[in-house]
Motif scaffolding. Structure first.
Motif: not given
Length: 319
Positions: A59-64, A85-89
């Motif tokens: 998830s951190p490496w998926v384009n924003k 990983f919540l910041p990326f969801i």
């Protein structure tokens, strides 16, 4: 090699260590491949993670600009794994109101910002509703259990209820079980319970629900079982422990009965015997519950509502 010998490791330890390092390396490579594939799509996709550890790791490496959604169906170890990983969801879907409350308490304990609570969306599960529901037979009363015979289901309590009602010479009450309960019930010692075993034929499953008057559950823990949705859609009264989301849908005395205690097995047996015989003797009330549950299921459990909720969700994260 000498370092391993000095530490007391044998060749088997060295092999395990090497294998683990290789697996970790391959996992990292695979994360890069999958993330690269996701990020390279000409039309930005939606990433949907069903409580998958690999999904969280990438998830951190998926384009924003690519929205990520997670589906949470219980409160378990993943409830802690997912925190970093919540910041990326973008959106968290939960299928249980009780589990939403559990996670809110967890967020509060861990000082997770309230903004993450606002990302939680409730979308309950759904079923394909039966097209034609026939009225129940007024001769006798059939009590049905549907599910596994695992420890938390406590199927042996249901078997004891059946045994005691039989020994009390309670007439016209039958017990049936649908699903693999061989871990808890011996067919030879429980000839008074009809054991259907596992059945995959939806038509036959619907017929079994259609003949039953009561669905009984004695679980120590549940989310909101699909079997309750299915039973209500077929007009069954619900007799259950008050766990998970069940109390949100089953109101004591309105469309079923909830046991007053979860842990007191003797009390559950006595209350079950009382409610089952009461339902047998009060056919007008039983009929009212049948109609109430069919209407409730039609308004709340249909697959059309479920599909629309997800379509609306995907549209909202894409906009």
């Amino acid at each position: 090699m000498n370092d391993f010998k000095k530490s007391g490791c044998d060749i088997k330890d060295i092999s395990t260590y090497t294998d683990n390092k290789l697996l970790y390396f391959l996992n990292l490579v695979y994360r890069g491949i999958i993330t690269g594939y996701i990020n390279s799509q000409q039309k930005p996709p939606v990433v949907f993670n069903g409580q998958c550890n690999f999904g969280y790791k990438i998830s951190p490496w998926v384009n924003k600009i690519i929205p990520q959604i997670e589906l949470i169906h219980s409160f378990n170890t993943f409830s802690y794994i997912r925190i970093p990983f919540l910041p990326f969801i973008r959106t968290t879907v939960m299928i249980s109101k009780k589990r939403i409350e559990d996670h809110k308490e967890q967020y509060k304990r861990n000082k997770i910002p309230a903004s993450f609570v606002e990302r939680i969306q409730y979308i309950p599960n759904a079923i394909s509703l039966p097209q034609n529901v026939s009225h129940k037979n007024d001769n006798g009363l059939t009590v049905l259990y549907v599910g596994r015979g695992t420890k938390e289901k406590r199927v042996e309590i249901i078997a004891e209820i059946a045994r005691e009602l039989r020994s009390d010479n309670t007439e016209f009450i039958k017990f049936e079980m649908l699903g693999d309960v061989t871990l808890a019930i011996d067919k030879k010692t429980h000839p008074f319970i009809k054991l259907h075993g596992n059945i995959n034929d939806e038509r036959l499953i619907s017929e079994i629900y259609g003949r039953a008057h009561v669905l009984i559950l004695t679980s120590t823990t549940e989310g909101f079982p699909l079997v309750i949705m299915e039973a209500m859609a077929h007009g069954c009264a619900i007799l259950s422990t008050s766990v998970g989301d069940i109390p949100y849908h089953v109101k004591d005395g309105e469309n079923g009965f909830l046991f007053s205690k979860r842990e007191d097995e003797k009390l559950i047996i006595n209350e079950a015997k009382e409610k089952i015989t009461w339902l047998r003797d009060h056919r007008v009330e039983l009929k009212r519950i049948e109609e109430t549950n069919i209407n409730y299921a039609n308004h709340n459990f249909g697959i059309e509502r479920f599909n629309k909720n997800y379509q609306d969700l995907f549209s909202s994260v894409k906009s």
